[in-house]
Design a protein around this motif. Structure first.
Motif: not given
Length: 339
Positions: A105-108, A113-116
């Motif tokens: 879940q944290v990785q998702e 977040h990083r993608k945005r």
């Protein structure tokens, strides 16, 4: 994966049965979970890590069943593990399953977040998530249908410390416990909280050690049991240890022609046959006592011992010995009875 696991997974993967299982165990019969509100999700969470050799390796664990429940304002992930045998490291195993799911879940969240480009603060960039991010709760239930569970049910129980140790309380302040949610299928007290075939299955499992009660239950509930389909009855027979009977029926009829009534009626016929056999056994025991009674007074302890014998061959040999003996003591000597 063994046949028992396959049969159980096929049944528990049905959303209506999974919802009934959770509603009965977690919510004590309240219809909180709805089948239409369940989503089957990947049961194989994992993480990548760098080994001592420098190679990147994967740590994965496969769950039996894992579903996400839409509770309206929030969601909960319910996972179910089928166990036909005791696993002495089950608390640690489940803890790892849950931890890997939380890591996933944290990785998702971090990936999103990083993608945005949303991780601007130092703390957020370091964590990979924001202060406002929230995890989805994970609840794992172990569905055990073997003999008596004699393993640990929590992390504390696996620790090698004295229950009365004064220093234990100090450690407990800093050492979190992990409790295993165990459902012992043969000891579910209130089966009325279930509305699916689980009610009949749990009732039958209660009678697993008492064939008389099992046959009686099958006779009295034949109509309800007949409503089970191939998947449900297969799981029920596997849990009761009736795999050999099931395989024979399937070989004779073929999986497509598998008849519910055949398996159920066989159990009923077994009950009748066992009743007839018990009658024959009881008759032989009484015959032995009749012959001994003609030789003298049979002690109460010896009477009870003979009546408690349920092996036909033994009783038949005793019957022969009693007929050939001239006294009760002679019979006891021939039968090697120190009573």
């Amino acid at each position: 994966m063994g046949k028992a696991d396959v049969a159980m997974n096929q049944m528990m993967r049905r959303k209506e049965i999974f919802a009934d299982f959770v509603n009965g165990i977690v919510y004590h019969g309240k219809q909180v979970l709805k089948p239409e509100g369940l989503e089957c999700i990947s049961g194989q969470p994992g993480i990548l890590y760098e080994a001592a050799s420098g190679k990147v390796r994967a740590l994965e664990r496969r769950r039996d069943i894992q579903m996400k429940a839409d509770m309206g304002m929030y969601s909960v992930i319910f996972a179910e593990e089928n166990q036909s045998r005791v696993h002495y490291a089950m608390p640690v195993r489940n803890m790892l399953y849950d931890a890997l799911e939380y890591v996933r879940q944290v990785q998702e969240m971090e990936k999103s977040h990083r993608k945005r480009g949303e991780l601007r603060k130092g703390e957020e960039f370091l964590s990979g998530i924001t202060k406002e991010d929230r995890l989805t709760p994970v609840i794992t239930i172990v569905f055990y249908f073997g003999g008596e569970w004699d393993g640990s049910r929590s992390l504390y129980e696996m620790m090698g410390w004295n229950e009365e140790g004064a220093w234990r309380k100090e450690l407990e302040t800093y050492l979190p416990n992990y409790k295993m949610n165990l459902v012992d299928a043969g000891n579910v007290e209130n089966t009325n909280v279930f509305t699916s075939c689980l009610q009949q299955i749990f009732d039958m499992l209660k009678c697993r050690k008492d064939k008389k009660k099992l046959y009686q239950y099958v006779r009295e509930n034949r109509k309800e049991l007949m409503q089970m389909d191939h998947v449900e009855l297969t799981a029920a027979m596997v849990m009761m240890g009736e795999q050999k009977r099931l395989m024979r029926i399937l070989e004779e009829k073929g999986e497509e022609e598998f008849e519910m009534c055949l398996a159920i009626d066989e159990l009923i016929e077994d009950g009748k046959a066992e009743g007839r056999e018990e009658g024959r056994v009881e008759g032989r025991a009484e015959a032995v006592l009749d012959l001994l009674g003609a030789l003298g007074t049979v002690a109460e302890e010896l009477q009870k011992f003979i009546l408690s014998q349920n092996e036909t061959k033994v009783l038949q040999s005793w019957l022969y010995m009693a007929a050939k003996s001239e006294s009760i003591d002679e019979f006891k000597q021939k039968a090697n009875l120190n009573i």
